[in-house]
Design an enzyme around this catalytic site. Sequence first.
Site, PDB file in Angstrom:
ATOM      1  N   PHE A 122       0.877  -1.175   0.000  1.00 24.78           N
ATOM      2  CA  PHE A 122       0.000   0.000   0.000  1.00 24.78           C
ATOM      3  C   PHE A 122       0.910   1.220   0.000  1.00 24.78           C
ATOM      4  O   PHE A 122       1.626   1.457   0.994  1.00 24.78           O
ATOM      5  CB  PHE A 122      -0.852  -0.074   1.267  1.00 24.78           C
ATOM      6  N   THR A 125       2.310   7.062   1.564  1.00 20.77           N
ATOM      7  CA  THR A 125       3.190   8.059   2.196  1.00 20.77           C
ATOM      8  C   THR A 125       4.286   8.567   1.263  1.00 20.77           C
ATOM      9  O   THR A 125       4.866   7.815   0.484  1.00 20.77           O
ATOM     10  CB  THR A 125       3.827   7.432   3.460  1.00 20.77           C
ATOM     11  N   PHE A 155       8.800   4.969   3.172  1.00 27.35           N
ATOM     12  CA  PHE A 155       8.331   4.187   4.339  1.00 27.35           C
ATOM     13  C   PHE A 155       7.272   3.153   3.941  1.00 27.35           C
ATOM     14  O   PHE A 155       6.292   2.951   4.662  1.00 27.35           O
ATOM     15  CB  PHE A 155       7.758   5.104   5.434  1.00 27.35           C
ATOM     16  N   GLU A 362       0.475   3.696  10.012  1.00 25.16           N
ATOM     17  CA  GLU A 362      -0.954   3.649   9.687  1.00 25.16           C
ATOM     18  C   GLU A 362      -1.737   4.670  10.509  1.00 25.16           C
ATOM     19  O   GLU A 362      -2.871   4.440  10.939  1.00 25.16           O
ATOM     20  CB  GLU A 362      -1.480   2.222   9.802  1.00 25.16           C
ATOM     21  N   GLY A 363      -1.075   5.830  10.663  1.00 19.77           N
ATOM     22  CA  GLY A 363      -1.653   6.934  11.418  1.00 19.77           C
ATOM     23  C   GLY A 363      -1.030   7.005  12.795  1.00 19.77           C
ATOM     24  O   GLY A 363      -1.062   6.032  13.554  1.00 19.77           O
TER      25      GLY A 363
HETATM   26  N1  CAA Z   1     -13.590   7.147   5.338  1.00 26.87           N
HETATM   27  C1  CAA Z   1     -14.140   7.660   4.204  1.00 26.87           C
HETATM   28  N2  CAA Z   1     -13.897   8.921   3.789  1.00 26.87           N
HETATM   29  C2  CAA Z   1     -13.076   9.689   4.549  1.00 26.87           C
HETATM   30  C3  CAA Z   1     -12.482   9.223   5.743  1.00 26.87           C
HETATM   31  C4  CAA Z   1     -12.779   7.877   6.129  1.00 26.87           C
HETATM   32  N3  CAA Z   1     -12.235   7.344   7.219  1.00 26.87           N
HETATM   33  N4  CAA Z   1     -11.717  10.196   6.279  1.00 26.87           N
HETATM   34  C5  CAA Z   1     -11.835  11.252   5.461  1.00 26.87           C
HETATM   35  N5  CAA Z   1     -12.670  10.958   4.413  1.00 26.87           N
HETATM   36  C6  CAA Z   1     -13.098  11.826   3.330  1.00 26.87           C
HETATM   37  C7  CAA Z   1     -13.870  13.019   3.894  1.00 26.87           C
HETATM   38  O1  CAA Z   1     -15.239  12.718   4.047  1.00 26.87           O
HETATM   39  C8  CAA Z   1     -13.629  14.069   2.821  1.00 26.87           C
HETATM   40  O2  CAA Z   1     -14.460  13.840   1.717  1.00 26.87           O
HETATM   41  P1  CAA Z   1     -15.551  14.951   1.225  1.00 26.87           P
HETATM   42  O3  CAA Z   1     -14.733  16.154   0.923  1.00 26.87           O
HETATM   43  O4  CAA Z   1     -16.162  14.311   0.045  1.00 26.87           O
HETATM   44  O5  CAA Z   1     -16.467  15.155   2.375  1.00 26.87           O
HETATM   45  C9  CAA Z   1     -12.210  13.768   2.357  1.00 26.87           C
HETATM   46  O6  CAA Z   1     -11.952  12.391   2.679  1.00 26.87           O
HETATM   47  C10 CAA Z   1     -11.180  14.654   3.028  1.00 26.87           C
HETATM   48  O7  CAA Z   1     -11.308  14.448   4.423  1.00 26.87           O
HETATM   49  P2  CAA Z   1     -10.657  15.394   5.521  1.00 26.87           P
HETATM   50  O8  CAA Z   1     -11.004  16.818   5.219  1.00 26.87           O
HETATM   51  O9  CAA Z   1     -11.017  14.856   6.864  1.00 26.87           O
HETATM   52  O10 CAA Z   1      -9.109  15.190   5.234  1.00 26.87           O
HETATM   53  P3  CAA Z   1      -7.849  15.733   5.989  1.00 26.87           P
HETATM   54  O11 CAA Z   1      -6.880  16.229   4.984  1.00 26.87           O
HETATM   55  O12 CAA Z   1      -8.237  16.641   7.114  1.00 26.87           O
HETATM   56  O13 CAA Z   1      -7.176  14.383   6.548  1.00 26.87           O
HETATM   57  C11 CAA Z   1      -6.702  12.708   8.151  1.00 26.87           C
HETATM   58  C12 CAA Z   1      -7.757  13.544   7.418  1.00 26.87           C
HETATM   59  C13 CAA Z   1      -7.515  11.829   9.081  1.00 26.87           C
HETATM   60  C14 CAA Z   1      -5.739  13.547   8.954  1.00 26.87           C
HETATM   61  C15 CAA Z   1      -5.924  11.827   7.122  1.00 26.87           C
HETATM   62  O14 CAA Z   1      -5.068  12.619   6.339  1.00 26.87           O
HETATM   63  C16 CAA Z   1      -5.123  10.724   7.777  1.00 26.87           C
HETATM   64  O15 CAA Z   1      -5.658   9.686   8.126  1.00 26.87           O
HETATM   65  N6  CAA Z   1      -3.772  10.924   7.915  1.00 26.87           N
HETATM   66  C17 CAA Z   1      -2.891   9.857   8.353  1.00 26.87           C
HETATM   67  C18 CAA Z   1      -2.353   9.124   7.171  1.00 26.87           C
HETATM   68  C19 CAA Z   1      -1.834   7.748   7.513  1.00 26.87           C
HETATM   69  O16 CAA Z   1      -2.421   7.025   8.319  1.00 26.87           O
HETATM   70  N7  CAA Z   1      -0.764   7.350   6.870  1.00 26.87           N
HETATM   71  C20 CAA Z   1      -0.211   6.047   7.020  1.00 26.87           C
HETATM   72  C21 CAA Z   1       0.099   5.446   5.689  1.00 26.87           C
HETATM   73  S1  CAA Z   1       0.421   3.742   5.569  1.00 26.87           S
HETATM   74  C22 CAA Z   1       1.670   3.320   6.625  1.00 26.87           C
HETATM   75  O17 CAA Z   1       1.891   3.951   7.586  1.00 26.87           O
HETATM   76  C23 CAA Z   1       2.558   2.158   6.527  1.00 26.87           C
HETATM   77  C24 CAA Z   1       2.472   1.219   5.437  1.00 26.87           C
HETATM   78  O18 CAA Z   1       3.449   0.822   4.874  1.00 26.87           O
HETATM   79  C25 CAA Z   1       1.200   0.630   5.072  1.00 26.87           C
END
Ligand code: CAA
Length: 378
Positions: A122, A125, A155, A362-363
Site C-alpha cells: 500500500f 506516504t 516508508f 498507519e496513522g
Molecule cells: N472514510 C471515508 N472517507 C473519509 C475518511 C474515512 N475514514 N476520512 C476522510 N474521508 C473523506 C472526507 O469525508 C472528505 O471527503 P468529502 O470532501 O467528500 O467530504 C475527504 O476524505 C477529506 O477528508 P478530511 O477533510 O477529513 O481530510 P484531511 O486532509 O483533514 O485528513 C486525516 C484527514 C484523518 C488527517 C488523514 O489525512 C489521515 O488519516 N492521515 C494519516 C495518514 C496515515 O495514516 N498514513 C499512514 C500510511 S500507511 C503506513 O503507515 C505504513 C504502510 O506501509 C502501510
Amino acid sequence: MDFKFSEAELKIQDIARKFAENEVEPYAEEIDKKSIFPEDTFNKMVSCGFTGIGTPVEYGGSGGDDIAKIIVVSEIAKKCAATAAILSIHTIFSDVIKTFGNKEQKEFYLPQVSNGGKKGAFALTEPNAGSDAAAVKTTAISDGDDYIINGAKCFITGGAHADYMVVFASTDLTKGVKGLSAIVVPKGTEGFSIGKTEDKMGIRGSETSELIFDNCRVPKSNLVGKEGQGFKIAMVALDSARIGVAAQAFGIAEGALDHAVKYMKERVQFGKPLTALQGLNWYIADMKTRIECAKWMTYRAACLKRDGEKFTMDAAIAKYNAANTAMFVTNLALQIHGGYGYMKEYPLERMFRDAKITEIYEGTSEIHKLVISRETLK
Ligand code: CAA
C-alpha cells in the site's frame, strides 16, 4: 455482540497459536538481528490460508472476517511483531481490491495475493505527505490508454518484496485531494524501482522501502475505483488497516505479559520469587487490565465493520489505545526483568522496540486523537 469466540474462532486461534509457536517464534530473534524478510514463514502463512483471511473463497481466499484476522495477527504478534506486520499490511492490498476493485481486478489480483503466494503493498506516504496524506505529489498523467507515473513514495512496508502495490497519485493536480487516484503498479514495471531500504528501530524483519516512479507507464485498466476517488479509498483502507495494527499492538503486549509472568515465577530475589512482591504483582494487574481493554475495543471495531456499520472512530480508538497499551506493557515487562530485560539476550528488548511503531504507522496516535475528537465533536 458476543464477548466469547465461536467454536470456529477458537479453532482458528488454536491453529494460529501453534503456528506462531512452531513457525514464527524460532526465527523472531534472527530476523530482527539480521533485518531479513522471513520469506519461508510468509510462504507457510500462504499455505495455512492466513494471507487469504477475509477474502471470499470464490476469489481464492480463505473466507472469514476481520475477527479471524485479528485472532491470527495477534497470535503471531505475541511471538514476532515483524511477521505480524508483514501479514497485516499485506492484506491492505486485498482490502482495497475487494472493496473498490471491479470484477476483472478481483478475479485477477485476489487469488494471487490471497493464497497464490504473491505479495501486496500500500503506497501512500511521501516525504512531505505523512500525517497530511492529502499532500501527495506523485502524479499519474493520462497518455492514451495509459497513465505515466512520476514521483516517490517512502516508508512503504513490504515495498521491495511486493508483486503488486496500490499507488496513490494525482491524476489532476488542480483538484487537490479530489484529484488523487488509486492505481495498481506491478513489480518489474519499467520506470518503477526500489530506492533506499530503511534501517529501522523495530519490526526489523519487515522491510520498509522507498519506491521511485520515473515515467512509469501502466495501463488505465489498473485504476482502482474512479479517478479522483483515491483519497477516500486510502482512508477507507486505513480504517481497516488500523484494526490490524491494534491487533499487532495488543498481541505484542500479551507476548510481553507472558514473559513477565514466567520471569516473576522463576526469578528469586530476597529469598522469594518475584511473585511474592506485591508492587510487582500490581504491575501484572495493570498490564492485564490494559490488555483486556485493548483487545475488546479492537474486536468491537471489527464487529462494526463486519456488520457494515461505520467504524472509523472505533478503529481509531482501538489503535490509539492498543498502541498505548503495547508501550505501557512492554515497558513494565522489561522493568520486571531488570537488567536482563535491557539485554538483547532476552526478547523484551526487541518487543519494546517493536511496540513503538504501533504508535506511528498507519496513522500516528496524534492523528487518531484528531479523528476521535472530530467525530465526537460532530
Ligand atoms: N472514510 C471515508 N472517507 C473519509 C475518511 C474515512 N475514514 N476520512 C476522510 N474521508 C473523506 C472526507 O469525508 C472528505 O471527503 P468529502 O470532501 O467528500 O467530504 C475527504 O476524505 C477529506 O477528508 P478530511 O477533510 O477529513 O481530510 P484531511 O486532509 O483533514 O485528513 C486525516 C484527514 C484523518 C488527517 C488523514 O489525512 C489521515 O488519516 N492521515 C494519516 C495518514 C496515515 O495514516 N498514513 C499512514 C500510511 S500507511 C503506513 O503507515 C505504513 C504502510 O506501509 C502501510
